[in-house]
Design a protein around this motif. Structure first.
Motif, PDB file in Angstrom:
ATOM      1  N   ASN A 155       0.726  -1.100  -0.078  1.00  0.00           N
ATOM      2  CA  ASN A 155       0.034   0.055   0.103  1.00  0.00           C
ATOM      3  C   ASN A 155       0.825   1.258   0.070  1.00  0.00           C
ATOM      4  OD1 ASN A 155      -2.485   1.033  -0.155  1.00  0.00           O
ATOM      5  ND2 ASN A 155      -2.741   1.051   2.115  1.00  0.00           N
ATOM      6  N   LEU A 156       1.934   1.196   0.876  1.00  0.00           N
ATOM      7  CA  LEU A 156       2.832   2.318   1.011  1.00  0.00           C
ATOM      8  C   LEU A 156       3.665   2.513  -0.461  1.00  0.00           C
ATOM      9  CD1 LEU A 156       3.196   4.205   3.460  1.00  0.00           C
ATOM     10  CD2 LEU A 156       5.208   2.644   4.117  1.00  0.00           C
ATOM     11  N   VAL A 157       4.159   1.428  -1.035  1.00  0.00           N
ATOM     12  CA  VAL A 157       4.843   1.511  -1.958  1.00  0.00           C
ATOM     13  C   VAL A 157       4.057   2.241  -3.280  1.00  0.00           C
ATOM     14  CG1 VAL A 157       6.184   0.410  -3.731  1.00  0.00           C
ATOM     15  CG2 VAL A 157       6.600  -0.086  -1.248  1.00  0.00           C
ATOM     16  N   LYS A 158       2.919   1.601  -3.549  1.00  0.00           N
ATOM     17  CA  LYS A 158       1.754   1.976  -4.547  1.00  0.00           C
ATOM     18  C   LYS A 158       1.535   3.466  -4.294  1.00  0.00           C
ATOM     19  CE  LYS A 158      -1.027  -1.531  -4.575  1.00  0.00           C
ATOM     20  NZ  LYS A 158      -2.060  -2.321  -4.617  1.00  0.00           N
ATOM     21  N   LYS A 159       1.596   4.119  -3.358  1.00  0.00           N
ATOM     22  CA  LYS A 159       1.106   5.281  -2.852  1.00  0.00           C
ATOM     23  C   LYS A 159       1.779   6.497  -2.711  1.00  0.00           C
ATOM     24  CE  LYS A 159      -3.308   3.372  -3.278  1.00  0.00           C
ATOM     25  NZ  LYS A 159      -4.175   2.954  -2.397  1.00  0.00           N
ATOM     26  N   VAL A 160       2.876   6.276  -2.042  1.00  0.00           N
ATOM     27  CA  VAL A 160       3.928   7.245  -1.749  1.00  0.00           C
ATOM     28  C   VAL A 160       5.197   7.171  -2.054  1.00  0.00           C
ATOM     29  CG1 VAL A 160       4.278   8.796   0.341  1.00  0.00           C
ATOM     30  CG2 VAL A 160       2.655   7.148   0.556  1.00  0.00           C
ATOM     31  N   LEU A 161       5.695   8.130  -2.766  1.00  0.00           N
ATOM     32  CA  LEU A 161       6.928   8.214  -3.184  1.00  0.00           C
ATOM     33  C   LEU A 161       8.072   8.506  -1.897  1.00  0.00           C
ATOM     34  CD1 LEU A 161       9.088   8.066  -5.523  1.00  0.00           C
ATOM     35  CD2 LEU A 161       8.965  10.428  -5.800  1.00  0.00           C
ATOM     36  N   PHE A 162       9.111   7.611  -1.662  1.00  0.00           N
ATOM     37  CA  PHE A 162       9.969   7.678  -0.726  1.00  0.00           C
ATOM     38  C   PHE A 162      11.179   6.760  -1.259  1.00  0.00           C
ATOM     39  CE2 PHE A 162       7.314   4.237   0.754  1.00  0.00           C
ATOM     40  CZ  PHE A 162       8.127   3.340   1.149  1.00  0.00           C
ATOM     41  N   PRO A 163      12.340   6.780  -0.496  1.00  0.00           N
ATOM     42  CA  PRO A 163      13.243   5.950  -0.823  1.00  0.00           C
ATOM     43  C   PRO A 163      12.886   4.390  -0.697  1.00  0.00           C
ATOM     44  CG  PRO A 163      14.382   7.736   0.290  1.00  0.00           C
ATOM     45  CD  PRO A 163      12.829   7.850   0.477  1.00  0.00           C
ATOM     46  N   ARG A 164      12.765   3.533  -1.388  1.00  0.00           N
ATOM     47  CA  ARG A 164      12.041   2.148  -1.247  1.00  0.00           C
ATOM     48  C   ARG A 164      13.254   1.454  -0.301  1.00  0.00           C
ATOM     49  NH1 ARG A 164       8.138   4.375  -2.692  1.00  0.00           N
ATOM     50  NH2 ARG A 164       6.664   3.905  -4.489  1.00  0.00           N
ATOM     51  N   MET A 165      14.368   1.769  -0.591  1.00  0.00           N
ATOM     52  CA  MET A 165      15.354   0.946   0.336  1.00  0.00           C
ATOM     53  C   MET A 165      15.094   1.056   1.777  1.00  0.00           C
ATOM     54  SD  MET A 165      19.299   1.285  -1.502  1.00  0.00           S
ATOM     55  CE  MET A 165      19.104   0.855  -3.191  1.00  0.00           C
ATOM     56  N   LEU A 166      14.562   1.977   2.102  1.00  0.00           N
ATOM     57  CA  LEU A 166      14.094   2.334   3.868  1.00  0.00           C
ATOM     58  C   LEU A 166      13.378   1.051   4.077  1.00  0.00           C
ATOM     59  CD1 LEU A 166      13.124   5.932   3.920  1.00  0.00           C
ATOM     60  CD2 LEU A 166      15.180   4.938   4.726  1.00  0.00           C
ATOM     61  N   LEU A 167      12.790   0.360   3.205  1.00  0.00           N
ATOM     62  CA  LEU A 167      11.759  -0.789   3.805  1.00  0.00           C
ATOM     63  C   LEU A 167      12.637  -1.995   4.110  1.00  0.00           C
ATOM     64  CD1 LEU A 167       8.948  -0.278   1.314  1.00  0.00           C
ATOM     65  CD2 LEU A 167       8.935   0.352   3.911  1.00  0.00           C
ATOM     66  N   PRO A 168      13.540  -2.436   3.249  1.00  0.00           N
ATOM     67  CA  PRO A 168      14.211  -3.586   3.865  1.00  0.00           C
ATOM     68  C   PRO A 168      15.280  -3.153   4.993  1.00  0.00           C
ATOM     69  CG  PRO A 168      14.791  -3.061   1.493  1.00  0.00           C
ATOM     70  CD  PRO A 168      13.463  -2.340   2.103  1.00  0.00           C
ATOM     71  N   ALA A 169      15.778  -1.662   4.725  1.00  0.00           N
ATOM     72  CA  ALA A 169      17.026  -1.257   5.730  1.00  0.00           C
ATOM     73  C   ALA A 169      16.339  -1.106   7.154  1.00  0.00           C
ATOM     74  CB  ALA A 169      17.335  -0.058   5.248  1.00  0.00           C
ATOM     75  N   SER A 170      14.888  -0.576   7.215  1.00  0.00           N
ATOM     76  CA  SER A 170      14.429  -0.442   8.434  1.00  0.00           C
ATOM     77  C   SER A 170      14.164  -1.960   9.051  1.00  0.00           C
ATOM     78  CB  SER A 170      12.916   0.357   8.338  1.00  0.00           C
ATOM     79  OG  SER A 170      11.963  -0.262   7.784  1.00  0.00           O
ATOM     80  N   ALA A 171      13.858  -2.835   8.136  1.00  0.00           N
ATOM     81  CA  ALA A 171      13.392  -4.306   8.705  1.00  0.00           C
ATOM     82  C   ALA A 171      14.697  -4.742   9.341  1.00  0.00           C
ATOM     83  CB  ALA A 171      13.105  -5.205   7.552  1.00  0.00           C
ATOM     84  N   VAL A 172      15.924  -4.670   8.547  1.00  0.00           N
ATOM     85  CA  VAL A 172      17.357  -5.058   9.237  1.00  0.00           C
ATOM     86  C   VAL A 172      17.617  -4.267  10.378  1.00  0.00           C
ATOM     87  CG1 VAL A 172      19.646  -5.184   8.547  1.00  0.00           C
ATOM     88  CG2 VAL A 172      18.014  -5.775   6.959  1.00  0.00           C
ATOM     89  N   ALA A 173      17.271  -2.866  10.368  1.00  0.00           N
ATOM     90  CA  ALA A 173      17.658  -2.045  11.592  1.00  0.00           C
ATOM     91  C   ALA A 173      16.997  -2.515  12.930  1.00  0.00           C
ATOM     92  CB  ALA A 173      17.640  -0.671  11.277  1.00  0.00           C
ATOM     93  N   ALA A 174      15.702  -2.878  12.698  1.00  0.00           N
ATOM     94  CA  ALA A 174      14.921  -3.349  13.870  1.00  0.00           C
ATOM     95  C   ALA A 174      15.427  -4.749  14.363  1.00  0.00           C
ATOM     96  CB  ALA A 174      13.397  -3.457  13.436  1.00  0.00           C
ATOM     97  N   HIS A 175      15.890  -5.652  13.481  1.00  0.00           N
ATOM     98  CA  HIS A 175      16.449  -6.773  14.002  1.00  0.00           C
ATOM     99  C   HIS A 175      17.911  -6.676  14.455  1.00  0.00           C
ATOM    100  CE1 HIS A 175      13.380  -9.378  12.339  1.00  0.00           C
ATOM    101  NE2 HIS A 175      13.467  -8.868  11.237  1.00  0.00           N
ATOM    102  N   LEU A 176      18.625  -5.560  14.138  1.00  0.00           N
ATOM    103  CA  LEU A 176      19.964  -5.334  14.468  1.00  0.00           C
ATOM    104  C   LEU A 176      19.631  -4.915  16.165  1.00  0.00           C
ATOM    105  CD1 LEU A 176      22.811  -4.745  14.461  1.00  0.00           C
ATOM    106  CD2 LEU A 176      22.453  -2.387  13.528  1.00  0.00           C
ATOM    107  N   VAL A 177      18.674  -3.970  16.360  1.00  0.00           N
ATOM    108  CA  VAL A 177      18.378  -3.496  17.828  1.00  0.00           C
ATOM    109  C   VAL A 177      18.160  -4.655  18.420  1.00  0.00           C
ATOM    110  CG1 VAL A 177      16.883  -2.182  19.154  1.00  0.00           C
ATOM    111  CG2 VAL A 177      17.421  -1.425  16.944  1.00  0.00           C
ATOM    112  N   GLN A 178      17.152  -5.320  18.077  1.00  0.00           N
ATOM    113  CA  GLN A 178      16.881  -6.776  18.815  1.00  0.00           C
ATOM    114  C   GLN A 178      18.219  -7.668  19.252  1.00  0.00           C
ATOM    115  OE1 GLN A 178      13.024  -8.130  16.921  1.00  0.00           O
ATOM    116  NE2 GLN A 178      13.863  -9.902  17.620  1.00  0.00           N
TER     117      GLN A 178
END
Lengths: 412, 282
Positions: B108-131
């Motif tokens: 939904n987000l990707v289809k509707k909003v323009l933002f750096p798409r790399m943030l999606l996998p990057a934020s997933a990895v970052a959250a796992h890093l915190v964990q």
């Protein structure tokens, strides 16, 4: 409207086109690709938008209309940058925000407040600015009591209100609106339209996709008509909407219409006119609407009857009558002539309507010519009253006086 | 009303570009922060013990592996080594599984909003890093309790580099797989199979010495061990933290440490190419 005299357009496109490959049902898979390659299936192609070239000056509001699948949403997606064009290019200057993404990225487990922060960040509202505006967002959404609840527990209306509130506070230079105002209750819709008007006054550029033609006519400086992936008309709202209604909604359009009859006599030309006698597609509640019917009768016909009916766009039968019921007797017709049907005042409220016309014998035994749901039109309501029909109601303040019983106005 | 033109968006067949880039205006970082917060908050909102699971799961796994390895294979791999291996593996496995869905689950987000798409996998990895970093605290306490920890300055200085390498590898894989999953939805099944194979060829519940012993019977296999990026990373992690563990420097083992950079580079290239068509396929 185009305030600052800046000559650089807000949005500019050249030869913009988008082609999709249709790969059958379901999401793409490796398995499916291999199967298609083995079977030699080439994916079907279609152009959602083709060869669009345009420039939108700063501060202008453009309405985009057209039947389903005309390419309206693709156009908005291309301007927003979420869809990559196949050909051409589009340049947009200024901060873009689209109301097409209402609630995109909301996380159901997060609270309303947490989602405001998330959605604001995704829409590109700077953090300190967002912090300052959070109170205004909550106030606009009217959800202060629920803002600490996870949005999972929100109704769809509440969800949209919160999302619109965030988007409205993004203060975009270019706002893309895709048919989102159809949701929410009437009061909130009015609030949204009000906010959109404010954005217009502030000189923002708007691209407005809607099927609500009366809203388009009211809000837009210019209307683009899309059909089959092409911009087929660009111009003044009223004539462009009229063209859309005539070419794509009525005869042969997406509306389910019917025509039948013996054609011993027929309706040759029908025009819907406003009070100035100008052909129109959008009428106003409380103002007159006239239907001019040119008829043709090769043979003499005794005591013919003209009839009409009006339905709402979703098929609710609102009213129907004919010359017989109204006590207008036509002794006989032959050759060519005209009848006029006038609604004054028009008692319909905001919305889309379908007019049916019929032409039959006095005893209803012979149907000469009948056009069912043939003439679509839209009504705009500026009275501020709500509902489906305008009733003749009056308020009387104070004690009732003798002999002062109000006379009921004549009913059409 | 200002004539400030602000951002300019250009969208053509090469993809949409915004200038100035959201990284320069800081908007990119705000988005990144918000997305990581969403990942972390969302992940544990529905569960009672919440964050504790992040630690409990690898702990249980370490226990299970240690016990079964001893019963079934009769191998005496030190419990501390299994602990370090399992915690680190858990980080990679979660990045692969979660990262793969990073784009598709945000359709939904990707289809509707323009933002750096790399943030999606990057934020997933970052959250796992915190964990992972939280679980490392528990890991350190356990290692100290078991007495296997080595407290050397060199080790604690080199350790963040190992984590950085592991993170780069995980991010690279998440980029490749999240892009692949948009184009080919059945990668999910393939990745599931490959992930369990990778688990067994990686020194998670065993260590380099164990693998070397197995390989010794087949000379010529030894350098191939280093083709697995996790061989060098996990061995290096143990060398940093554990008594009696060292990194066996050779040209193969040194070259193996370059894997994360290579995978991350490939990931960025692949993702960049693929992201243009995300909205069409979601």
């Amino acid at each position: 409207m185009s305030g600052n005299g800046s000559t650089i357009p807000a949005i500019e496109a050249e030869g913009l086109g988008k082609r999709y490959r249709v790969r059958g049902i379901g999401p793409p898979t490796l398995f499916g690709r291999v199967r298609d390659a083995v079977r030699g299936h080439a994916p079907a192609e279609f152009w959602a938008l083709r060869d669009a070239t345009f420039a939108v000056p700063r501060g202008r509001t453009i309405g985009v209309i057209g039947p389903n699948g005309a390419g309206k949403s693709s156009l908005l997606g291309l301007v927003a940058g979420t869809i990559t064009p196949t050909t051409g290019r589009v340049v947009a200057r200024g901060r873009i925000c689209s109301l097409l993404e209402l609630g995109a990225g909301f996380h159901p487990d997060l609270t309303g407040l947490e989602n405001i922060q998330l959605n604001g960040a995704v829409l590109g509202i700077p953090r300190d600015e967002l912090r300052r505006r959070t109170d205004r967002i909550i106030e606009f959404s009217g959800l202060d009591r629920f803002i600490g609840e996870p949005v999972r527990h929100y109704s769809s209306g509440m969800y949209v209100r919160l999302a619109f509130a965030v988007a409205a506070e993004a203060e975009p230079d270019i706002l893309l609106v895709d048919e989102v105002l159809a949701v929410g209750d009437v009061a909130f819709q009015l609030k949204c339209l009000d906010r959109i008007r404010r954005l217009q006054r502030e000189g923002r550029t708007l691209l407005f996709v809607s099927h609500a033609l009366q809203t388009v006519e009211e809000f837009c400086d210019e209307v683009w008509l899309l059909h089959g992936g092409r911009i087929v008309a660009q111009g003044e709202p009223a004539p462009t909407i009229l063209r859309y209604i005539r070419e794509y909604m009525g005869e042969g359009g997406p509306v389910y219409t019917q025509e039948f009859g013996t054609r011993e006599a027929e309706m040759a030309e029908v025009r819907l006119e406003d009070e100035r006698g100008v052909e129109a597609a959008v009428f106003e509640t409380g103002r007159p609407m006239t239907v001019r019917i040119r008829w043709r009768a090769p043979r003499r016909i005794e005591r013919p009857v003209f009839g009409y009916s009006i339905k709402t766009a979703n098929g609710l039968y609102l009213h129907g009558s004919n010359t017989q019921i109204a006590g207008v007797e036509i002794p006989a017709i032959e050759g060519e002539g005209e009848v006029r049907l006038t609604f004054d005042p028009l008692r319909l409220m905001e919305g889309h309507y379908l007019l049916s016309l019929s032409f039959h014998s006095w005893d209803h035994a012979r149907q000469f010519h009948r056009r069912e749901d043939w003439y679509p039109f839209a009504v705009r309501n500026r009275t501020g009253a709500l509902g489906l029909v305008a009733l003749d109601a009056r308020w009387t303040v104070g004690e009732e006086r003798d002999g002062g019983a109000p006379q009921p106005p004549p009913v059409a | 009303m200002s004539v400030d033109l602000g951002a300019v968006l250009v969208n053509d067949p090469r993809g949409a570009r915004v200038s100035p880039s959201p990284w320069r205006t800081g908007a990119g970082w705000d988005m990144f922060r918000a997305l990581v917060a969403r990942e972390l908050k969302g992940r544990y909102k529905g569960s009672v013990v919440g964050f504790v699971w992040a630690v409990l799961v690898p702990l249980f796994m370490a226990g299970i592996y240690t016990v079964f390895l001893r019963i079934l294979a009769g191998q005496r791999v030190a419990i501390e080594r299994v602990l370090v291996g399992v915690f680190a593996w858990q980080y990679t496995a979660q990045c692969v599984q979660g990262g793969m869905l990073a784009v598709t689950s945000n359709a939904n987000l990707v289809k509707k909003v323009l933002f750096p798409r790399m943030l999606l996998p990057a934020s997933a990895v970052a959250a796992h890093l915190v964990q992972y970093l939280v679980s490392v605290v528990v890991q350190t306490v356990l290692l100290a309790a078991l007495g296997g920890a080595e407290w050397s300055l060199r080790g604690w200085l080199a350790w963040p580099l190992v984590v950085a390498g592991l993170t780069a590898l995980n991010l690279g894989l998440a980029l490749i797989l999240s892009a692949a999953h948009v184009h080919l939805r059945d990668t999910q099944h393939l990745v599931g199979v490959l992930l369990s194979a990778w688990f067994f060829v990686s020194p998670v519940m065993y260590d380099l010495e164990f693998a070397s012993a197995v390989v010794q019977a087949r000379p010529g296999w030894a350098p191939w061990l280093w083709l697995n990026p996790l061989m060098s990373l996990f061995t290096a992690a143990r060398a940093c933290l554990l008594k009696g563990a060292a990194y066996p420097w050779s040209w193969a083992s040194a070259a193996s440490l370059a894997w994360p950079a290579v995978i991350l580079g490939v990931g960025v290239l692949v993702f960049r190419r693929a992201q243009r068509h995300f909205a069409d396929l979601l």
